[in-house]
Scaffold this active site. Structure first.
Site, PDB file in Angstrom:
ATOM      1  CG  HIS A  28      26.807  46.928  46.500  1.00  0.00           C
ATOM      2  ND1 HIS A  28      26.732  47.802  46.322  1.00  0.00           N
ATOM      3  CD2 HIS A  28      27.528  47.810  47.442  1.00  0.00           C
ATOM      4  CE1 HIS A  28      26.937  49.388  47.123  1.00  0.00           C
ATOM      5  NE2 HIS A  28      27.123  48.733  47.829  1.00  0.00           N
ATOM      6  CE  LYS A  29      30.943  41.030  43.395  1.00  0.00           C
ATOM      7  NZ  LYS A  29      31.816  39.394  43.498  1.00  0.00           N
ATOM      8  CG  ASP A  85      36.728  35.716  42.310  1.00  0.00           C
ATOM      9  OD1 ASP A  85      35.923  36.559  43.164  1.00  0.00           O
ATOM     10  OD2 ASP A  85      37.702  35.387  42.033  1.00  0.00           O
ATOM     11  CG  PHE A 164      30.377  47.738  45.242  1.00  0.00           C
ATOM     12  CD1 PHE A 164      29.816  47.238  44.352  1.00  0.00           C
ATOM     13  CD2 PHE A 164      31.507  46.259  44.866  1.00  0.00           C
ATOM     14  CE1 PHE A 164      29.765  46.313  43.443  1.00  0.00           C
ATOM     15  CE2 PHE A 164      31.352  45.002  44.206  1.00  0.00           C
ATOM     16  CZ  PHE A 164      30.555  45.460  43.442  1.00  0.00           C
ATOM     17  N   GLY A 165      33.961  49.071  45.719  1.00  0.00           N
ATOM     18  CA  GLY A 165      35.030  48.853  44.712  1.00  0.00           C
ATOM     19  C   GLY A 165      35.581  49.444  44.694  1.00  0.00           C
ATOM     20  CG  ASP A 167      31.975  51.015  40.877  1.00  0.00           C
ATOM     21  OD1 ASP A 167      32.150  49.772  39.895  1.00  0.00           O
ATOM     22  OD2 ASP A 167      30.448  49.898  41.240  1.00  0.00           O
ATOM     23  CE  LYS A 187      29.175  48.092  38.422  1.00  0.00           C
ATOM     24  NZ  LYS A 187      29.381  48.004  39.939  1.00  0.00           N
TER      25      LYS A 187
HETATM   26  P1  IMP Z   1      35.660  39.707  44.625  1.00  0.00           P
HETATM   27  O1  IMP Z   1      34.634  39.345  43.522  1.00  0.00           O
HETATM   28  O2  IMP Z   1      33.727  40.104  45.614  1.00  0.00           O
HETATM   29  O3  IMP Z   1      36.148  39.250  45.225  1.00  0.00           O
HETATM   30  O4  IMP Z   1      36.200  41.033  44.514  1.00  0.00           O
HETATM   31  C1  IMP Z   1      37.073  41.413  43.797  1.00  0.00           C
HETATM   32  C2  IMP Z   1      37.597  42.669  44.301  1.00  0.00           C
HETATM   33  O5  IMP Z   1      36.740  43.947  43.181  1.00  0.00           O
HETATM   34  C3  IMP Z   1      36.906  43.618  45.869  1.00  0.00           C
HETATM   35  O6  IMP Z   1      37.797  44.371  45.802  1.00  0.00           O
HETATM   36  C4  IMP Z   1      35.498  44.624  45.195  1.00  0.00           C
HETATM   37  O7  IMP Z   1      34.959  45.010  45.474  1.00  0.00           O
HETATM   38  C5  IMP Z   1      35.831  44.732  43.592  1.00  0.00           C
HETATM   39  N1  IMP Z   1      34.425  44.487  42.792  1.00  0.00           N
HETATM   40  C6  IMP Z   1      34.467  43.853  42.520  1.00  0.00           C
HETATM   41  N2  IMP Z   1      33.733  43.582  41.592  1.00  0.00           N
HETATM   42  C7  IMP Z   1      33.476  44.922  40.851  1.00  0.00           C
HETATM   43  C8  IMP Z   1      32.407  46.034  40.609  1.00  0.00           C
HETATM   44  O8  IMP Z   1      31.488  45.499  39.617  1.00  0.00           O
HETATM   45  N3  IMP Z   1      33.020  47.641  40.797  1.00  0.00           N
HETATM   46  C9  IMP Z   1      34.556  47.499  41.523  1.00  0.00           C
HETATM   47  N4  IMP Z   1      34.728  47.719  41.467  1.00  0.00           N
HETATM   48  C10 IMP Z   1      34.274  45.523  41.676  1.00  0.00           C
END
Ligand code: IMP
Length: 210
Positions: A28-29, A85, A164-165, A167, A187
């Protein structure tokens, strides 16, 4: 974006398109950053670069974790690369889950990060929150950090099936929908990640004009 030879000399190229390794395993990123950066520069995921590694995020700040990821990949490949991050910072929780966003609910799989967040915010009227992304770029052996912030609030229940996460429970300022109710373009109109990516692109453009 103009990309003269000196800017891209450490970037690998295919058919003259510069590539930059993105130190992530999150598809997704990669998609969001590629869309934000545009098509003059190809973003290569760890998987596409043939690197099978899960880089730990042990540090107390987003900046330090981003640095850990980019330097690990730079040492492994010798190539220019970047990482990011991201954390969700909730005002009434003093910035939690923040750097711990990925592990907020711990190991208990029956209780998700979103469940825990909504539980902690039960009865709260102040639901202000923001996403913060830190990108760490390593180019010509030098690190550069870029921050992107998206202000918004936490909804009372999850809505939407995209993204994801967190969102499904985050609505950005200026919209009533959750990120998960938006397609990627929508988004990216608001997102923390796109804002950080814009700064990365602006930086690369500055270098390309020198
Ligand atoms: P990390 O940057 O991958 O460590 O993400 C930290 C947490 O934040 C994880 O649970 C991701 O799923 C969530 N996260 C990161 N970016 C997003 C986003 O753009 N939307 C929603 N959740 C996010």
């Amino acid at each position: 974006m103009g990309m003269p030879e000196d800017l891209v000399r450490n970037m690998s190229t295919t058919q003259h398109k510069p590539q930059l390794i993105f130190a992530t395993n999150n598809a997704h990123k990669v998609e969001e950053i590629q869309a934000a950066i545009g098509h003059q520069l190809e973003v290569i995921s760890l998987k596409q670069a043939g690197i099978d590694i899960d880089i730990p995020e042990p540090h107390p700040t987003l900046e330090a974790n981003a640095t850990e990821k980019s330097t690990t990949i730079h040492h492994l490949t010798g190539s220019d690369c970047f990482s990011e991050d991201t954390g969700l910072e909730v005002e009434v929780l003093n910035g939690e889950p923040g750097v711990k966003s990925a592990r907020y609910a711990g190991e208990d799989r029956s209780f998700s990060n979103i469940d825990k967040l909504l539980y902690k915010l039960q009865g709260q009227t102040n639901r202000k929150a923001r996403f913060r992304t830190v990108i760490s770029l390593i180019i010509d052996g030098q690190e550069h950090l870029f921050e992107g912030i998206c202000e918004g609030h936490i909804l009372t229940s999850p809505t939407g099936g995209q993204g994801f996460g967190y969102d499904p429970v985050f609505a950005p300022e200026g919209d009533t929908r959750s990120f998960a109710e938006m397609n990627m373009e929508e988004k990216n109109h608001y997102s923390h990640r796109r804002r950080a990516a814009d700064k990365l692109v602006a930086f690369l453009k500055t270098r390309s004009t020198h």
